[in-house]
Design a protein around this motif. Structure first.
Motif, PDB file in Angstrom:
ATOM      1  N   TRP A 202       0.983  -1.155   0.069  1.00  0.00           N
ATOM      2  CA  TRP A 202       0.096  -0.012   0.124  1.00  0.00           C
ATOM      3  C   TRP A 202       0.658   1.171   0.120  1.00  0.00           C
ATOM      4  O   TRP A 202       0.321   2.296   0.298  1.00  0.00           O
ATOM      5  N   HIS A 203       2.247   0.983  -0.369  1.00  0.00           N
ATOM      6  CA  HIS A 203       3.009   2.344  -0.209  1.00  0.00           C
ATOM      7  C   HIS A 203       4.309   1.942  -1.090  1.00  0.00           C
ATOM      8  O   HIS A 203       5.127   1.319  -0.374  1.00  0.00           O
ATOM      9  N   LEU A 204       4.429   2.375  -2.148  1.00  0.00           N
ATOM     10  CA  LEU A 204       5.687   2.130  -3.083  1.00  0.00           C
ATOM     11  C   LEU A 204       6.261   3.063  -4.028  1.00  0.00           C
ATOM     12  O   LEU A 204       5.238   3.715  -4.745  1.00  0.00           O
ATOM     13  N   HIS A 205       7.449   3.261  -4.253  1.00  0.00           N
ATOM     14  CA  HIS A 205       8.007   3.947  -5.310  1.00  0.00           C
ATOM     15  C   HIS A 205       8.586   3.199  -6.430  1.00  0.00           C
ATOM     16  O   HIS A 205       9.374   2.141  -6.017  1.00  0.00           O
ATOM     17  N   LEU A 206       8.118   3.432  -7.528  1.00  0.00           N
ATOM     18  CA  LEU A 206       8.651   2.748  -8.356  1.00  0.00           C
ATOM     19  C   LEU A 206       9.618   3.406  -9.629  1.00  0.00           C
ATOM     20  O   LEU A 206      10.060   2.879 -10.494  1.00  0.00           O
TER      21      LEU A 206
ATOM     22  N   VAL B 188       1.218   3.194  -6.133  1.00  0.00           N
ATOM     23  CA  VAL B 188       2.466   3.615  -6.588  1.00  0.00           C
ATOM     24  C   VAL B 188       2.395   5.264  -6.143  1.00  0.00           C
ATOM     25  O   VAL B 188       1.467   5.899  -6.441  1.00  0.00           O
ATOM     26  N   MET B 189       3.479   5.660  -5.564  1.00  0.00           N
ATOM     27  CA  MET B 189       3.674   6.908  -5.081  1.00  0.00           C
ATOM     28  C   MET B 189       3.947   8.316  -6.296  1.00  0.00           C
ATOM     29  O   MET B 189       4.533   7.717  -7.209  1.00  0.00           O
ATOM     30  N   PRO B 190       3.202   9.156  -6.291  1.00  0.00           N
ATOM     31  CA  PRO B 190       3.599  10.240  -7.443  1.00  0.00           C
ATOM     32  C   PRO B 190       4.716  10.934  -7.382  1.00  0.00           C
ATOM     33  O   PRO B 190       4.930  12.082  -8.189  1.00  0.00           O
TER      34      PRO B 190
ATOM     35  N   GLU C 105       1.062   7.501   6.331  1.00  0.00           N
ATOM     36  CA  GLU C 105       2.054   6.461   5.589  1.00  0.00           C
ATOM     37  C   GLU C 105       3.371   6.209   6.545  1.00  0.00           C
ATOM     38  O   GLU C 105       3.641   7.138   7.360  1.00  0.00           O
ATOM     39  N   HIS C 106       3.870   5.322   6.264  1.00  0.00           N
ATOM     40  CA  HIS C 106       5.281   4.765   6.987  1.00  0.00           C
ATOM     41  C   HIS C 106       5.423   5.394   8.509  1.00  0.00           C
ATOM     42  O   HIS C 106       6.086   6.036   8.883  1.00  0.00           O
ATOM     43  N   ILE C 107       4.516   4.884   9.250  1.00  0.00           N
ATOM     44  CA  ILE C 107       4.473   5.340  10.821  1.00  0.00           C
ATOM     45  C   ILE C 107       5.732   4.926  11.408  1.00  0.00           C
ATOM     46  O   ILE C 107       6.167   3.743  11.286  1.00  0.00           O
TER      47      ILE C 107
ATOM     48  N   THR D  71       5.508  -1.056   1.904  1.00  0.00           N
ATOM     49  CA  THR D  71       7.015  -1.091   2.219  1.00  0.00           C
ATOM     50  C   THR D  71       7.652   0.036   1.981  1.00  0.00           C
ATOM     51  O   THR D  71       8.922   0.193   2.735  1.00  0.00           O
ATOM     52  N   ASP D  72       7.105   1.056   1.271  1.00  0.00           N
ATOM     53  CA  ASP D  72       8.022   2.348   1.004  1.00  0.00           C
ATOM     54  C   ASP D  72       9.284   2.005   0.273  1.00  0.00           C
ATOM     55  O   ASP D  72      10.187   2.714   0.340  1.00  0.00           O
ATOM     56  N   SER D  73       9.414   0.887  -0.491  1.00  0.00           N
ATOM     57  CA  SER D  73      10.582   0.653  -1.255  1.00  0.00           C
ATOM     58  C   SER D  73      10.750   1.830  -2.105  1.00  0.00           C
ATOM     59  O   SER D  73       9.968   2.207  -2.840  1.00  0.00           O
TER      60      SER D  73
HETATM   61 ZN    ZN Z   1       7.561   6.695   0.336  1.00  0.00          ZN
END
Ligand code: ZN
Ligand code: NCD
Length: 344
Positions: free
Chosen positions: A13-17, A39-41, A174-176, A247-249
């Protein structure tokens, strides 16, 4: 006999591609594990409209084999010029799932974000009306506030007043990274949720300085002290549906991380579910992994559960020292070290 664990296919539910060549190189890691990803913008330039989000989604799908079942869910980057009409369009766009709020200057590619959230009131009112979730990078950017306090101060001075003003707005913190963030989310109604990353469940701030400065453990919000990690693990394994996997990968080239002003972001997509399996196993809570990874997110976003499953085996494997990023290298989380769980 090898121990295995079969769960409903999880979502990230939180990813950078990113885009272009980096996108081509990283997206397969996520598609191999997850059914969907938010997918984060924060591209350059950022994805600010539903139309740009749809075009970005198309590029993501084109980077995958034709028969992929991976479903990217898109976000739009909040700027002061986003209008209520943009929100109406977002609410109609099939694959746009929310709007991402980056306080200007808080993190990678956030300079075009929001300086003062009061500039966005009409847009946020439209989000509450049209049921479009707000995905929040929850840190104040005031240079006078200590980096380690920025999330807690944000929750108290920015997020809580905003939710008093707009009590029906759906919000994902996000990402607490702090007990204050986790306590806040669990104290709120079903319209407020939070994502948790593998690094914030597995590491604490001492990991930034183990034997020397460790740029590959640097992400934002920054890792906090052990007591916070313990609270985040408790939240993740509590069964509370307010918390789910993100993941915030965040891939960055090695040279951008190992620099005198290194970028924030940890790449974890190569082990995006396996890392959580370790964390949950350490807590004796493997039975709670499926809820966290595969059920709570869809419930919050009003989406169906994935229909297929994945199976993890308790078989160790070695994370590569690096992956290729064209002329550059990408250093993954746990580079050169072993993982306890593998995908079957
Ligand atoms: Zn992020
Ligand atoms: C993310 C990135 O690199 O895009 N970096 C990070 O440290 N987490 C942005 C973000 O989510 O803050």
């Amino acid at each position: 006999m090898t121990q295995t664990l079969t769960i409903i296919k999880p979502d990230d539910w939180h990813l950078h591609l990113r885009d272009g060549d980096t996108l081509q190189r990283v997206v397969g890691h996520t598609a191999a594990r997850f059914g969907r990803a938010v997918v984060m913008p924060n591209l350059t330039p950022p994805v600010t409209t539903a139309m740009a989000a749809q075009a970005y989604r198309q590029r993501i799908l084109e980077a995958l084999p034709d028969d992929t079942t991976f479903n990217p869910l898109m976000t739009m980057y909040l700027t002061p010029s986003m209008s209520p009409q943009d929100i109406v369009e977002a609410s109609k766009a099939e694959h746009v799932i929310g709007v991402k709020w980056y306080p200007a200057g808080a993190t990678t590619n956030s300079s075009l974000g929001v300086h003062n959230i009061n500039e966005c009131t009409e847009t946020l009112e439209a989000m509450a009306e049209y049921n479009v979730p707000l995905l929040v990078h929850g840190e104040v950017t005031d240079a006078a506030v200590d980096t380690f306090d920025r999330e807690a101060v944000f929750v108290e001075t920015i997020l809580d007043p905003l939710l008093h003003q707009l009590p029906t707005l759906r919000v994902v913190l996000e990402h607490i990274t702090t007990s204050q963030g986790a306590d806040y989310v669990s104290s709120q109604g079903a319209n407020v949720a939070g994502t948790l990353t593998p690094q914030h469940l597995l590491l604490n701030r001492t990991s930034l300085f183990q034997g020397g400065l460790r740029p590959h453990n640097f992400c934002l919000p920054i890792l906090k002290r052990e007591s916070h990690r313990v609270r985040l693990m408790e939240a993740a394994t509590s069964g509370d549906a307010s918390f789910f996997l993100g993941t915030d990968s965040a891939p960055h080239a090695q040279s951008a991380k190992e620099s005198d002003c290194g970028c924030a972001g940890i790449f974890s997509a190569h082990a995006g579910i396996e890392l959580y399996a370790e964390a949950f196993e350490d807590a004796g809570s493997l039975d709670r992994l499926e809820g966290f990874a595969s059920k709570h997110g869809p419930a919050f976003y009003g989406l169906p559960l994935n229909t297929d499953t994945i199976t993890l085996a308790r078989e160790s494997w070695q994370v590569p020292e690096s992956y290729s990023l064209g002329q550059e290298r990408l250093i993954p989380f746990r580079a050169g070290h072993s993982m306890r769980w593998s995908m079957l």
